[in-house]
Design a protein around this motif. Structure first.
Motif: not given
Length: 386
Positions: A205-215
């Protein structure tokens, strides 16, 4: 024996750049190493850091006491304390070359200096097979072709966008457009359907997303039996790995952008990390990598070395992998040679030895490979001598 000279090469090599160090000695034994800034920004900075380090701390010294030289550079380089990509990549290349000299002088592989090998061959997973793919159908076809060659693991960047310069561009501002979320899931679903249940799928994921999108996204991927998700969040936020791990059964992996034992110590203590991915070309070389692997053991964690450099980087990673008891799998680019501008760098790239997803552990002296001098000579960047 004294280090009499150093040659530094900056070699365009397919979709990356190899920053290569060659140390010469007055005994005629040479050693080679690579600074792991093969992509992104910083190539020339790492080459200059490497030149300064070898000039100040290595040329004119006995190459034998490798750990002493490592700590001399670490203690006196100033910016090495606390870690960082440029300093640690240069220090890594020096460490490789010193161990290579020692092993060649003794006529043994580098891994044997550390008690290896643990195995005769290394399981690899394929990366790079996805280049040129965009639609789920294209990913599925490419994955199926790679799996039929015997690879039991495939890694892809499902969040990535094809880019003519960066090859794959990771999300910016830690977000993706809502319209792309469905495409991300469909890419992964198509790969799983194409390769069946017995081939491992690794996602970066390349360190790419905030929690609201990631989870929510990870929840949609759980049914696919993902082997691990690499860098689900920014590696500068090791504490967040624990939060993510509490919301999924998919193992989390990281280490490409952790530097030295201290960087991994923070990540291990924060919790949430299931698989450590030190890159031996940017985390301090063999000397530091072995300590990282031992620390991982104390946290019941296996090691899947990150490997995204020239073919020399692959040889270095293979020596490290063969020397640790908690090795899991090694990253490899089996189609390296078809990348535009490919340069072999070494005389016999180990990528060519992979059969049915297995890479034989090199048995020759030193790193088991030698520089392809005709290939690297046009790219000599600096020479330092007595």
């Amino acid at each position: 024996m004294i280090v009499s000279a150093a040659n530094i090469y900056v070699v365009p090599c397919g979709n990356r750049r190899g920053v290569i160090l060659e140390l010469e000695t007055d005994a005629g034994v040479t050693g080679i190493g690579e600074a792991g800034i093969a992509y992104g920004a910083g190539t020339m900075a790492s080459a200059e850091m490497l030149r300064e380090m070898v000039q100040r701390f290595v040329v004119g010294r006995d190459p034998g006491p490798v750990e002493l030289l490592w700590h001399t550079i670490y203690d006196n380089g100033f910016w090495t304390k606390g870690g960082g990509a440029i300093c640690f990549a240069a220090l890594s290349a020096i460490d490789h070359a010193l161990w290579d000299i020692k092993a060649r002088a003794l006529g043994v592989p580098v891994h044997s200096l550390f008690g290896g090998p643990f195995v005769e061959s290394l399981e690899t997973y394929a990366n790079g097979w996805w280049m040129g793919c965009d639609t789920p159908q294209e990913y599925a076809a490419a994955a199926a072709r790679t799996a039929t060659r015997g690879f039991r693991g495939l890694k892809l960047y499902p969040l990535g966008v094809a880019d003519p310069v960066m090859i794959v561009k990771h999300p910016v501002r830690r977000s993706v457009e809502r319209a792309r979320e469905q495409l991300i899931v469909e890419r992964c679903e198509a790969v799983r359907e194409a390769v069946g249940p017995d081939v491992e799928i690794m996602l970066d994921f390349g360190g790419g997303l905030t929690m609201d999108l990631l989870v929510p996204l990870i929840a949609r991927l759980e049914p696919l039996g993902i082997c691990f998700i690499e860098e689900p969040v920014d590696p500068a936020l090791p504490d967040v790995f624990s939060t993510v791990a509490g919301k999924t059964h998919i193992p989390l992996a990281a280490g490409e952008r952790f530097y030295g034992r201290s960087g991994f110590h923070k990540a291990f203590c924060a919790g949430g990390l299931s698989i450590a991915q030190p890159d031996i070309c940017n985390t301090g070389g063999f000397s530091e990598g072995l300590k990282i692997a031992a620390a991982a053991e104390l946290h019941n964690i296996r090691v899947a070395p990150h490997n995204y450099g020239s073919p020399l980087a692959t040889a270095i990673a293979a020596q490290f992998a063969a020397a640790i008891p908690n090795f899991m799998v090694l990253e490899a680019f089996p189609d390296f040679e078809v990348e535009p501008g490919y340069n072999p760098v070494v005389s016999a790239p180990l990528e060519r030895t992979i059969r049915e997803g297995e890479m034989p552990v090199p048995a020759g002296p030193g790193l088991g490979v030698t520089l392809d001098r005709d290939a690297v000579a046009p790219h000599r960047w600096a020479t330092v001598g007595l």
